[in-house]
Design an enzyme around this catalytic site. Structure first.
Site, short mmCIF file in Angstrom:
data_model
loop_
_atom_site.label_atom_id
_atom_site.label_comp_id
_atom_site.label_asym_id
_atom_site.label_seq_id
_atom_site.Cartn_x
_atom_site.Cartn_y
_atom_site.Cartn_z
CB CYS A 199 0.31 2.00 4.11
SG CYS A 199 -1.14 1.24 4.06
CB CYS B 174 -0.77 -0.01 1.32
SG CYS B 174 -1.85 1.54 1.64
#
Length: 102
Positions: free
Chosen positions: A27, A24
């Site tokens: 993230c 991600c």
């Protein structure tokens, strides 16, 4: 991991959980924000990371539908949830609010 996670979030001290995945991209923007938050609150708060790919049961149990997701726990109950990139000032405000509650 589930038992350890449950033990951690039942703490009197608020626990901020960062639900993330290695793949991600957004993230990757969260750790520097959390580092600043930790430097502000020091030992008043605990911050942990939970990889949703390695811990799907925990993510599912707390209805983590997108990542990054931040959840603030106190005494085992969810106090606040934020999805996406949450800025440091908002996190500081949320944490301060929950530190001042009994």
């Amino acid at each position: 991991m589930r038992q350890k996670f449950n033990r951690i979030i039942k703490s009197e001290r608020p626990v901020l959980v960062d639900f993330y995945a290695d793949w991600c991209q957004p993230c990757k923007d969260i750790p520097p924000i959390l580092k600043e938050v930790k430097s502000t609150f020091k030992e008043s708060i605990r911050i942990i990371k939970v990889n949703v790919d390695n811990n799907p049961f925990i993510a599912s149990h707390y209805q983590v539908r997108s990542i990054p997701t931040l959840i603030l726990f106190k005494r085992g109950s969810v106090q606040w949830t934020g999805e996406g990139i949450v800025d440091q000032s908002e996190l500081n405000s949320v944490i301060t609010q929950h530190l001042n509650r009994n």
